[in-house]
Design a protein around this motif. Structure first.
Motif, PDB file in Angstrom:
ATOM      1  N   PRO A  47       0.826  -1.209   0.000  1.00 19.77           N
ATOM      2  CA  PRO A  47       0.000   0.000   0.000  1.00 19.77           C
ATOM      3  C   PRO A  47       0.864   1.265   0.000  1.00 19.77           C
ATOM      4  CG  PRO A  47       0.194  -0.804   2.227  1.00 19.77           C
ATOM      5  CD  PRO A  47       0.965  -1.770   1.365  1.00 19.77           C
ATOM      6  N   ASP A  48       1.988   1.223  -0.735  1.00 20.62           N
ATOM      7  CA  ASP A  48       2.864   2.393  -0.807  1.00 20.62           C
ATOM      8  C   ASP A  48       3.123   2.715  -2.284  1.00 20.62           C
ATOM      9  OD1 ASP A  48       4.632   0.423  -1.621  1.00 20.62           O
ATOM     10  OD2 ASP A  48       5.830   0.451   0.199  1.00 20.62           O
ATOM     11  N   ASP A  49       4.217   3.400  -2.576  1.00 19.40           N
ATOM     12  CA  ASP A  49       4.490   3.834  -3.948  1.00 19.40           C
ATOM     13  C   ASP A  49       5.430   2.886  -4.685  1.00 19.40           C
ATOM     14  OD1 ASP A  49       6.656   4.436  -2.351  1.00 19.40           O
ATOM     15  OD2 ASP A  49       7.088   6.355  -3.318  1.00 19.40           O
ATOM     16  N   THR A  50       5.428   1.609  -4.314  1.00 23.16           N
ATOM     17  CA  THR A  50       6.324   0.642  -4.941  1.00 23.16           C
ATOM     18  C   THR A  50       6.151   0.590  -6.456  1.00 23.16           C
ATOM     19  OG1 THR A  50       6.524  -0.775  -2.983  1.00 23.16           O
ATOM     20  CG2 THR A  50       6.887  -1.816  -5.116  1.00 23.16           C
ATOM     21  N   VAL A  51       4.926   0.510  -6.938  1.00 21.14           N
ATOM     22  CA  VAL A  51       4.703   0.399  -8.381  1.00 21.14           C
ATOM     23  C   VAL A  51       5.201   1.639  -9.107  1.00 21.14           C
ATOM     24  CG1 VAL A  51       2.328   1.281  -8.237  1.00 21.14           C
ATOM     25  CG2 VAL A  51       3.022  -0.154 -10.174  1.00 21.14           C
ATOM     26  N   ASP A  52       5.006   2.815  -8.561  1.00 16.34           N
ATOM     27  CA  ASP A  52       5.495   4.041  -9.191  1.00 16.34           C
ATOM     28  C   ASP A  52       7.016   4.068  -9.222  1.00 16.34           C
ATOM     29  OD1 ASP A  52       2.906   5.060  -9.584  1.00 16.34           O
ATOM     30  OD2 ASP A  52       2.849   5.865  -7.546  1.00 16.34           O
ATOM     31  N   LEU A  53       7.628   3.575  -8.176  1.00 17.25           N
ATOM     32  CA  LEU A  53       9.085   3.524  -8.117  1.00 17.25           C
ATOM     33  C   LEU A  53       9.640   2.607  -9.211  1.00 17.25           C
ATOM     34  CD1 LEU A  53      11.116   3.046  -4.839  1.00 17.25           C
ATOM     35  CD2 LEU A  53      11.598   1.613  -6.827  1.00 17.25           C
ATOM     36  N   VAL A  54       9.042   1.436  -9.368  1.00 22.87           N
ATOM     37  CA  VAL A  54       9.533   0.475 -10.349  1.00 22.87           C
ATOM     38  C   VAL A  54       9.309   0.979 -11.775  1.00 22.87           C
ATOM     39  CG1 VAL A  54       9.286  -1.881 -11.215  1.00 22.87           C
ATOM     40  CG2 VAL A  54       9.204  -1.452  -8.758  1.00 22.87           C
ATOM     41  N   ARG A  55       8.251   1.747 -11.987  1.00 19.49           N
ATOM     42  CA  ARG A  55       7.946   2.268 -13.323  1.00 19.49           C
ATOM     43  C   ARG A  55       9.019   3.225 -13.850  1.00 19.49           C
ATOM     44  NH1 ARG A  55       1.490   3.403 -12.340  1.00 19.49           N
ATOM     45  NH2 ARG A  55       0.721   1.349 -13.040  1.00 19.49           N
ATOM     46  N   ARG A  56       9.859   3.717 -12.984  1.00 22.70           N
ATOM     47  CA  ARG A  56      10.923   4.624 -13.417  1.00 22.70           C
ATOM     48  C   ARG A  56      12.022   3.897 -14.199  1.00 22.70           C
ATOM     49  NH1 ARG A  56      11.631   7.190  -7.376  1.00 22.70           N
ATOM     50  NH2 ARG A  56       9.491   7.975  -7.131  1.00 22.70           N
ATOM     51  N   TYR A  57      12.043   2.580 -14.076  1.00 23.41           N
ATOM     52  CA  TYR A  57      13.078   1.789 -14.755  1.00 23.41           C
ATOM     53  C   TYR A  57      12.575   1.325 -16.127  1.00 23.41           C
ATOM     54  CZ  TYR A  57      15.413   1.555 -10.205  1.00 23.41           C
ATOM     55  OH  TYR A  57      16.028   1.861  -9.022  1.00 23.41           O
ATOM     56  N   ASN A  58      13.481   1.320 -17.090  1.00 19.92           N
ATOM     57  CA  ASN A  58      13.122   0.790 -18.411  1.00 19.92           C
ATOM     58  C   ASN A  58      14.101  -0.288 -18.875  1.00 19.92           C
ATOM     59  OD1 ASN A  58      15.386   2.267 -18.992  1.00 19.92           O
ATOM     60  ND2 ASN A  58      14.392   3.701 -20.405  1.00 19.92           N
ATOM     61  N   ASP A  59      14.792  -0.898 -17.930  1.00 21.53           N
ATOM     62  CA  ASP A  59      15.735  -1.969 -18.255  1.00 21.53           C
ATOM     63  C   ASP A  59      14.953  -3.213 -18.676  1.00 21.53           C
ATOM     64  OD1 ASP A  59      17.617  -4.240 -17.915  1.00 21.53           O
ATOM     65  OD2 ASP A  59      18.943  -2.699 -17.096  1.00 21.53           O
ATOM     66  N   PRO A  60      15.247  -3.773 -19.854  1.00 21.65           N
ATOM     67  CA  PRO A  60      14.477  -4.931 -20.345  1.00 21.65           C
ATOM     68  C   PRO A  60      14.651  -6.191 -19.500  1.00 21.65           C
ATOM     69  CG  PRO A  60      16.396  -4.541 -21.721  1.00 21.65           C
ATOM     70  CD  PRO A  60      16.280  -3.357 -20.815  1.00 21.65           C
ATOM     71  N   ARG A  61      15.640  -6.204 -18.622  1.00 24.00           N
ATOM     72  CA  ARG A  61      15.851  -7.389 -17.774  1.00 24.00           C
ATOM     73  C   ARG A  61      14.934  -7.389 -16.557  1.00 24.00           C
ATOM     74  NH1 ARG A  61      22.145  -6.337 -16.968  1.00 24.00           N
ATOM     75  NH2 ARG A  61      21.193  -4.286 -16.595  1.00 24.00           N
ATOM     76  N   LEU A  62      14.256  -6.287 -16.324  1.00 25.54           N
ATOM     77  CA  LEU A  62      13.429  -6.155 -15.127  1.00 25.54           C
ATOM     78  C   LEU A  62      11.978  -6.526 -15.411  1.00 25.54           C
ATOM     79  CD1 LEU A  62      13.628  -3.249 -12.569  1.00 25.54           C
ATOM     80  CD2 LEU A  62      11.425  -4.095 -13.340  1.00 25.54           C
ATOM     81  N   ARG A  63      11.419  -7.336 -14.518  1.00 28.66           N
ATOM     82  CA  ARG A  63      10.010  -7.727 -14.645  1.00 28.66           C
ATOM     83  C   ARG A  63       9.316  -7.456 -13.304  1.00 28.66           C
ATOM     84  NH1 ARG A  63       7.599 -13.413 -14.913  1.00 28.66           N
ATOM     85  NH2 ARG A  63       9.761 -14.146 -14.796  1.00 28.66           N
ATOM     86  N   TYR A  64       8.194  -6.770 -13.357  1.00 28.55           N
ATOM     87  CA  TYR A  64       7.428  -6.440 -12.145  1.00 28.55           C
ATOM     88  C   TYR A  64       6.126  -7.225 -12.132  1.00 28.55           C
ATOM     89  CZ  TYR A  64       4.434  -3.770  -8.963  1.00 28.55           C
ATOM     90  OH  TYR A  64       3.569  -3.397  -7.959  1.00 28.55           O
ATOM     91  N   ILE A  65       5.846  -7.845 -10.992  1.00 27.76           N
ATOM     92  CA  ILE A  65       4.605  -8.597 -10.804  1.00 27.76           C
ATOM     93  C   ILE A  65       3.966  -8.124  -9.506  1.00 27.76           C
ATOM     94  CG2 ILE A  65       3.584 -10.878 -10.392  1.00 27.76           C
ATOM     95  CD1 ILE A  65       5.988 -12.074 -11.911  1.00 27.76           C
ATOM     96  N   CYS A  66       2.669  -7.875  -9.534  1.00 30.47           N
ATOM     97  CA  CYS A  66       1.941  -7.558  -8.310  1.00 30.47           C
ATOM     98  C   CYS A  66       0.951  -8.682  -8.046  1.00 30.47           C
ATOM     99  CB  CYS A  66       1.206  -6.220  -8.437  1.00 30.47           C
ATOM    100  SG  CYS A  66       0.424  -5.689  -6.892  1.00 30.47           S
ATOM    101  N   ASN A  67       1.055  -9.291  -6.882  1.00 32.15           N
ATOM    102  CA  ASN A  67       0.154 -10.393  -6.550  1.00 32.15           C
ATOM    103  C   ASN A  67      -1.300  -9.924  -6.506  1.00 32.15           C
ATOM    104  OD1 ASN A  67       2.300 -12.226  -6.228  1.00 32.15           O
ATOM    105  ND2 ASN A  67       2.594 -11.620  -4.092  1.00 32.15           N
ATOM    106  N   ALA A  68      -2.203 -10.814  -6.868  1.00 30.15           N
ATOM    107  CA  ALA A  68      -3.634 -10.482  -6.856  1.00 30.15           C
ATOM    108  C   ALA A  68      -4.125 -10.242  -5.435  1.00 30.15           C
ATOM    109  CB  ALA A  68      -4.433 -11.605  -7.514  1.00 30.15           C
ATOM    110  N   HIS A  69      -3.502 -10.906  -4.459  1.00 29.79           N
ATOM    111  CA  HIS A  69      -3.817 -10.686  -3.056  1.00 29.79           C
ATOM    112  C   HIS A  69      -2.563 -10.955  -2.245  1.00 29.79           C
ATOM    113  CE1 HIS A  69      -4.603 -14.983  -3.797  1.00 29.79           C
ATOM    114  NE2 HIS A  69      -4.134 -15.164  -2.566  1.00 29.79           N
ATOM    115  N   ASN A  70      -2.515 -10.496  -1.021  1.00 25.76           N
ATOM    116  CA  ASN A  70      -1.329 -10.629  -0.185  1.00 25.76           C
ATOM    117  C   ASN A  70      -1.068 -12.096   0.161  1.00 25.76           C
ATOM    118  OD1 ASN A  70      -0.052 -10.704   2.751  1.00 25.76           O
ATOM    119  ND2 ASN A  70       0.578  -8.793   1.804  1.00 25.76           N
ATOM    120  N   LEU A  71       0.148 -12.569  -0.136  1.00 24.93           N
ATOM    121  CA  LEU A  71       0.518 -13.959   0.111  1.00 24.93           C
ATOM    122  C   LEU A  71       1.306 -14.147   1.393  1.00 24.93           C
ATOM    123  CD1 LEU A  71       1.735 -14.953  -3.492  1.00 24.93           C
ATOM    124  CD2 LEU A  71      -0.542 -15.271  -2.496  1.00 24.93           C
ATOM    125  N   GLY A  72       1.824 -13.062   1.971  1.00 26.96           N
ATOM    126  CA  GLY A  72       2.697 -13.178   3.126  1.00 26.96           C
ATOM    127  C   GLY A  72       4.101 -13.551   2.686  1.00 26.96           C
TER     128      GLY A  72
END
Length: 281
Positions: A47-72
C-alpha cells in the motif's frame, strides 16, 4: 516486462511496503558486472508507492509482478521460485544489497563444478544501517575460502545456535536443485531461509566465499527486528525439527549446546538491534 526467455541468473526481490530502500536494492542488481540475468520484483500488494518507483526503470531485464492478493512472506518467496527462469537463482530481500561483482564470482564457482557437487554458494556480508553505513561484517567463523561439507556445516549451525550461512542475498543456488527440493517452508518462520539451505545441503556441499558478497540492512522495519523476542524459541523448535532427520547425525549434545547458544544469541542480537536503532534516531 522482461523479454529474456533463458537468462543465466534469476534475481528475485519479494517486496512488501519496501519502497524506502527498494531503489538501492534494484540498482545494486542492475549494476552487476555479469549482465546475463533477469530481475523479478514481486510486490505483495504493497500500500505504498512501490509500483510508481519500479515504473521509473526501463531496463528490459526487469520484470514487475503484483500479486492479486497478499501472500505473506512465505507465499511471496515461493512465487519468486515459481517465476524464475534462470539456470541459477538468488532471492534478494527488499532492503539488502549486492556488490557489483557478486553474481559473476558466485556463478563462476557453480560453472566450474560440472558434476554439481556444490549445492549452494554463500559468502560473507556486511551489516549496514538504514543509511547504508557498514556496522560490522559477518561470515563463517574461522572459515576459509573453499568447499565446506554440507552435513558438517548444518551441524555447526545447530551448535552455534544461529544461521552461519546467512541471509538469502548471500546465497546462490542452481534452479534445477531448487525445483527438486521444492518450495520454502515457513513452519518455523524465523529460519525459513536456513531451513531451505539445510534441504539444499542434503544434496551436496557448500562453497564459502570469505570476501563480502552482500549487505544486510538493519532498520526499524526489518523482519529480524520485528520477531526478535521469539528468535531463540523458534530456533530451538528448528533444532527439534532437524533432530528428526537421522541423516544429519545430530547428537543430544548438539541439541543442548545449540539450544543454549540460541538463547545467548537472542540476547546479544536484541542488544545489538537496540544499539543500532538508537543510534539511527
Amino acid at each position: 516486462m522482461s523479454d529474456i526467455e533463458s537468462p543465466l541468473v534469476s534475481v528475485c526481490i519479494p517486496t512488501y511496503k519496501g519502497s524506502a530502500h527498494l531503489t538501492a536494492t534494484i540498482d545494486s542488481v542492475l549494476k552487476q558486472t555479469l549482465t546475463d540475468f533477469e530481475l523479478i520484483i514481486i510486490d505483495d500488494c504493497s500500500p505504498d508507492d512501490t509500483v510508481d518507483l519500479v515504473r521509473r526503470y526501463n531496463d528490459p531485464r526487469l520484470r514487475y509482478i503484483c500479486n492479486a492478493h497478499n501472500l505473506g512472506p512465505e507465499g511471496n518467496w515461493n512465487r519468486c521460485l515459481q517465476e524464475a527462469k534462470g539456470r541459477y537463482f538468488k532471492l534478494l530481500p527488499q532492503d539488502d544489497l549486492l556488490y557489483p561483482d557478486t553474481l559473476q564470482r558466485q556463478v563462476d564457482i557453480l560453472q566450474n563444478d560440472p558434476e554439481s557437487q556444490v549445492a549452494l554458494v554463500f559468502g560473507a556480508r556486511n551489516i549496514i544501517d538504514a543509511q547504508g553505513k557498514t556496522i560490522t561484517k559477518r561470515g563463517l567463523p574461522g572459515g576459509r575460502e573453499g568447499r565446506v561439507a554440507g552435513t558438517g556445516l548444518v551441524r555447526r549451525c545447530v551448535r552455534f545456535g544461529t544461521n552461519l550461512i546467512g541471509e538469502p542475498g548471500s546465497v546462490l543456488m542452481r534452479k534445477a536443485l531448487a525445483d527438486k527440493v521444492g518450495l520454502f517452508d515457513g513452519d518455523v518462520g524465523y529460519v525459513i531461509d536456513l531451513d531451505y539451505w539445510v534441504r539444499l545441503l542434503s544434496h551436496g556441499d557448500a562453497y564459502y566465499q570469505n570476501s563480502v558478497v552482500s549487505a544486510f540492512r538493519v532498520s526499524g522495519g526489518s523482519w529480524s527486528v520485528a520477531i526478535g523476542t521469539s528468535q531463540s524459541r523458534e530456533y530451538r523448535r528448528f533444532i527439534d525439527k532437524l533432530s528428526a532427520r537421522p541423516v544429519l547425525g545430530l547428537s543430544r549434545l548438539d541439541r543442548i549446546v545449540g539450544g543454549g547458544m540460541a538463547g545467548l544469541n537472542n540476547v546479544m542480537r536484541l542488544l545489538f538491534y537496540r544499539f543500532v536503532l538508537k543510534n539511527m534516531e
